[in-house]
Scaffold this motif. Sequence first.
Motif, short mmCIF file in Angstrom:
data_model
loop_
_atom_site.label_atom_id
_atom_site.label_comp_id
_atom_site.label_asym_id
_atom_site.label_seq_id
_atom_site.Cartn_x
_atom_site.Cartn_y
_atom_site.Cartn_z
N PRO A 86 20.48 63.95 65.87
CA PRO A 86 19.86 65.28 65.94
C PRO A 86 19.53 65.65 67.38
CG PRO A 86 18.78 63.88 64.29
CD PRO A 86 19.68 63.00 65.07
N THR A 87 19.42 66.96 67.63
CA THR A 87 19.15 67.43 68.99
C THR A 87 17.90 68.30 69.07
OG1 THR A 87 20.62 69.32 68.63
CG2 THR A 87 21.60 67.34 69.61
N THR A 88 17.09 68.32 68.01
CA THR A 88 15.82 69.04 68.04
C THR A 88 14.68 68.05 67.81
OG1 THR A 88 15.78 69.49 65.66
CG2 THR A 88 16.93 71.08 67.08
N TYR A 89 13.49 68.42 68.26
CA TYR A 89 12.35 67.53 68.07
C TYR A 89 12.14 67.22 66.59
CZ TYR A 89 7.63 65.69 67.96
OH TYR A 89 6.53 64.88 67.72
N GLN A 90 12.14 68.26 65.77
CA GLN A 90 11.90 68.06 64.34
C GLN A 90 12.99 67.20 63.71
OE1 GLN A 90 9.09 69.03 62.98
NE2 GLN A 90 9.59 68.18 60.96
N GLY A 91 14.22 67.45 64.10
CA GLY A 91 15.32 66.67 63.55
C GLY A 91 15.25 65.20 63.93
N ILE A 92 14.91 64.93 65.18
CA ILE A 92 14.81 63.55 65.64
C ILE A 92 13.65 62.84 64.96
CG2 ILE A 92 14.36 62.09 67.66
CD1 ILE A 92 15.74 64.44 69.29
N LYS A 93 12.52 63.52 64.86
CA LYS A 93 11.37 62.93 64.18
C LYS A 93 11.70 62.59 62.73
CE LYS A 93 7.84 65.41 62.75
NZ LYS A 93 6.56 66.16 62.67
N GLU A 94 12.34 63.50 62.04
CA GLU A 94 12.71 63.26 60.65
C GLU A 94 13.70 62.11 60.54
OE1 GLU A 94 14.09 66.98 59.14
OE2 GLU A 94 12.08 67.89 59.08
N THR B 298 12.73 59.01 58.25
CA THR B 298 13.63 58.64 57.15
C THR B 298 14.06 57.18 57.27
OG1 THR B 298 14.45 60.90 56.94
CG2 THR B 298 15.83 59.16 56.04
N ALA B 299 14.34 56.74 58.47
CA ALA B 299 14.71 55.34 58.68
C ALA B 299 13.58 54.41 58.25
CB ALA B 299 15.07 55.10 60.14
N ARG B 300 12.36 54.83 58.50
CA ARG B 300 11.21 54.01 58.13
C ARG B 300 11.11 53.82 56.62
NH1 ARG B 300 4.81 55.48 59.17
NH2 ARG B 300 4.00 53.39 58.78
N GLU B 301 11.65 54.73 55.86
CA GLU B 301 11.60 54.60 54.40
C GLU B 301 12.41 53.40 53.92
OE1 GLU B 301 12.94 58.32 52.88
OE2 GLU B 301 11.17 59.44 53.59
N ARG B 302 13.40 52.96 54.73
CA ARG B 302 14.25 51.85 54.31
C ARG B 302 13.98 50.55 55.05
NH1 ARG B 302 17.81 55.42 57.12
NH2 ARG B 302 18.53 54.52 59.10
#
Length: 242
Positions: A56-64, A68-72
């Motif tokens: 991702p190239t936006t702050y919100q996209g990178i944070k998400e 999301t990775a943390r969920e796994r």
Amino acid sequence: MNRMIGLWAHPRSRSTVLERVFIERGDFEVFHEPFAHMAFSEDSAIPSDEWDHSLPTTYQGIKEHLVTARERTNVFHKDMCYHCLDDLKVDVGFLAQQDNIFLIREPASSIISHHRVHPDMPLQAIGHKALYDIFCVVTKLTGKVPYVINADDLAAEPERVIRKLCDHLGIEFLPHAMTWKRECPQQWKTWRSWHAAAENSERIVSPDHQTIDSEAFEQYPKLKEMYEYHRTFYARMNEFCQ
């Protein structure tokens, strides 16, 4: 719940070699400067290599992407605060859901090292001021001083520093993570030219020569100006090094 650890640093602070320890651990998914993808593109003046267009190239996209990775799995990410300063300063929700670790290096050393790779770096890219800003945000958010590591201590006594960090984080110290093969991990390929020393290392080592190249400050007056601006923020954080 899976853990998220954020290593906040500034350029040329030995953060990449500290990140390598977490790559070698094997119990964290490691993200290398993900917020750089909102600050730069492959067309930016800053030197880069194999640009990863999948991120991702936006702050919100990178944070998400991180959340999301943390969920796994457990997540470790390291980044430079100046990449995302304005967004990060007001996003206390994101900061609150992770362990925030700070790494600093004496600015004369980091500035000269930075200049060798990117001679046209702007003042804010030195990074100490932005790092201090987020340090203050986390202090206010948590009500206590965040964990700070001095890169010179890390280089001089890597096992002691990493053991102490693991104790702070409540994770097991894994001796096998202190050594590795000379190679470029996949995470580093976008910024490979910045990490030649780390790529060619087998462990954290202290440089043979610790002297500052004072001639560089004489030859390039802007470097001295950068040092004068950032050293105050380094000094404030250095008071709290573990």
